[in-house]
Design an enzyme around this catalytic site. Structure first.
Site, short mmCIF file in Angstrom:
data_model
loop_
_atom_site.label_atom_id
_atom_site.label_comp_id
_atom_site.label_asym_id
_atom_site.label_seq_id
_atom_site.Cartn_x
_atom_site.Cartn_y
_atom_site.Cartn_z
N CYS A 119 -1.25 3.54 16.01
CA CYS A 119 -2.43 4.37 16.28
C CYS A 119 -2.12 5.42 17.35
O CYS A 119 -1.71 5.05 18.46
CB CYS A 119 -3.59 3.49 16.73
SG CYS A 119 -5.05 4.47 17.15
N HIS B 186 -14.79 2.16 -2.40
CA HIS B 186 -13.77 1.32 -1.75
C HIS B 186 -12.79 2.14 -0.91
O HIS B 186 -11.68 1.69 -0.65
CB HIS B 186 -13.03 0.50 -2.82
CG HIS B 186 -13.93 -0.49 -3.51
ND1 HIS B 186 -13.62 -1.14 -4.68
CD2 HIS B 186 -15.17 -0.95 -3.17
CE1 HIS B 186 -14.61 -1.94 -5.03
NE2 HIS B 186 -15.57 -1.85 -4.15
N CYS C 4 -7.33 2.63 12.53
CA CYS C 4 -6.70 1.69 13.45
C CYS C 4 -7.20 0.28 13.15
O CYS C 4 -8.38 0.08 12.85
CB CYS C 4 -7.01 2.07 14.90
SG CYS C 4 -6.15 1.00 16.09
N ARG D 46 1.68 1.78 -3.50
CA ARG D 46 0.53 2.31 -4.26
C ARG D 46 0.27 3.77 -3.93
O ARG D 46 -0.09 4.56 -4.81
CB ARG D 46 -0.71 1.45 -4.00
CG ARG D 46 -0.60 0.08 -4.66
CD ARG D 46 -1.84 -0.75 -4.45
NE ARG D 46 -3.01 -0.14 -5.05
CZ ARG D 46 -4.26 -0.48 -4.76
NH1 ARG D 46 -4.48 -1.45 -3.88
NH2 ARG D 46 -5.28 0.11 -5.32
N TYR E 268 0.81 -1.22 0.00
CA TYR E 268 0.00 0.00 0.00
C TYR E 268 0.85 1.27 0.00
O TYR E 268 0.47 2.28 -0.59
CB TYR E 268 -1.01 -0.01 1.16
CG TYR E 268 -2.22 -0.81 0.75
CD1 TYR E 268 -3.22 -0.26 -0.05
CD2 TYR E 268 -2.33 -2.15 1.07
CE1 TYR E 268 -4.29 -1.00 -0.49
CE2 TYR E 268 -3.40 -2.91 0.64
CZ TYR E 268 -4.38 -2.33 -0.14
OH TYR E 268 -5.44 -3.08 -0.60
N CYS F 85 -5.21 4.78 20.52
CA CYS F 85 -5.15 3.67 21.48
C CYS F 85 -3.71 3.27 21.78
O CYS F 85 -3.47 2.53 22.73
CB CYS F 85 -5.97 2.47 20.99
SG CYS F 85 -5.20 1.57 19.62
N CYS G 22 -11.00 0.13 18.57
CA CYS G 22 -10.54 1.52 18.41
C CYS G 22 -11.16 2.10 17.14
O CYS G 22 -11.15 1.47 16.09
CB CYS G 22 -9.02 1.57 18.33
SG CYS G 22 -8.39 3.25 18.16
#
Ligand code: APR
Length: 320
Positions: free
Chosen positions: A204, A131, A139, A80, A77, A207, A144
């Protein structure tokens, strides 16, 4: 003597009937897929380009893949995000954005997470991202609810930087070498992926426990409820829909692909714009429909010209 005139992008007769119908249409949908961004240089999912290293792109887009190997999924990712940030919207993105500004009741449903439609100036209220987006993060901890939009930091954490080749022999200093460094193509399996430790992944801030994950919809996950509700409300607002343009999608993923039949059930004529005739929805094209074969970046502006005029310089002014 053979004619030297360029072959028209779309057959003139079809162009004429489509433009006439578009002119009269008030309720219009567009469903976009990866083929829309292909001429911006971004790969599609199925067919050529659907492999990332040795992995099917679709197999990395699952919660199971993230659970098993969050580092690998983040590398995919992060790559991308980087590629899409460095890509530019193409004439099809600009043309649809213009149409959205001109026609009140035109709604675009995009399966693309690459951010190119927003960057082309597509009005956000008229663009539903089925999408999600590569630039949303959330998270991964079940309890969370941390969610962040428009995170364009590239790389999102230093460990996810695309590795570079700093071995240019013509450079003399480390600084110069870095400036001249070439990014390596980590989608190619022969390029080594940098080592990643779990603690190097984005964490995150709320949390403090969970690893952040891309805010995209993975296979097996539900589409965002607010997005689906907005679309349902739009569809239910009138008993008819005049037209749905299905652009650069293999229309195999549901519920996205289901909107084609929903529109048809309300009387919509269907216009498919695709490079591949096999993806025209075999047996599903009716007599009053259109199939325009070729590159969306060329065909879409041509189809919409009667409504939006020439794109010309508006493309140079945007996405600065
Ligand atoms: N112009 C028009 N169509 C094109 C072009 C182009 N330049 N290049 C490719 N296409 C077409 C292909 O023929 C194919 O039909 O675009 C389509 C791309 O199909 P897919 O790769 O299946 O992408 P898409 O339909 O967007 O996939 C849907 O599946 O993997 C998931 O979540 C992901 O949103 C994605 C969803």
């Amino acid at each position: 003597m053979a004619s030297t005139a360029a072959k028209p992008v779309v057959p003139p007769k079809d162009l004429e009937t489509f433009r006439e119908h578009l002119r009269k249409s008030t309720r219009i949908l567009a469903l976009l897929g990866a083929g829309m961004s292909a001429s911006s240089g971004l790969p599609t999912f199925r067919g050529a380009g659907g492999l990332w290293r040795t992995h099917e792109a679709m197999q990395l887009a699952t919660p199971e893949a993230f659970d098993a190997n969050p580092g690998l999924v983040w590398q995919f990712y992060s790559y991308r995000r980087h590629m899409a940030l460095n890509a530019k919207p193409n004439p099809a993105h600009y043309a649809l954005a213009e149409l959205a500004k001109k026609k009140d009741n035109f709604l675009t449903l995009s399966q693309n997470v690459d951010g190119l439609s927003p960057r082309a100036g597509h009005p956000s209220g008229k663009l539903k991202l089925l999408h999600g987006s590569l630039y949303d993060v959330k998270c991964s901890e079940f309890f969370c609810s941390y969610f962040e939009t428009d995170n364009y930091t590239d790389p999102i954490v230093p460990a996810l930087a695309i590795p570079t080749d700093e071995s240019d022999p013509t450079t003399t200093t480390a600084l110069e070498a870095r400036a001249k460094a070439r990014e390596l193509d980590i989608s190619d399996e022969s390029v080594a992926l940098p080592e990643l430790r779990i603690r190097d992944l984005p964490r995150c801030p709320t949390c403090k426990k969970g690893i952040l994950r891309p805010g995209v919809v993975w296979f097996g996950e539900a589409l965002p409820t607010n997005v689906m509700d907005d679309i349902d409300t739009w569809i239910a607002a009138d008993k008819k829909i005049d037209l749905i343009m299905v652009i650069g999608t293999s229309a195999r993923v549901f519920p996205a692909a289901g909107y084609i039949e929903e529109a048809r059930a309300k009387g919509a004529r269907v216009a498919i714009i695709n490079m591949d005739r096999n993806d025209a929805g075999k047996g599903k094209l009716f007599k009053q429909d259109w199939f325009f074969e070729g590159d969306a970046a060329q065909i879409v502006p041509e189809l919409l010209k009667g409504e939006i005029g020439e794109l010309g310089e508006m493309m140079d002014l945007r996405d600065g």
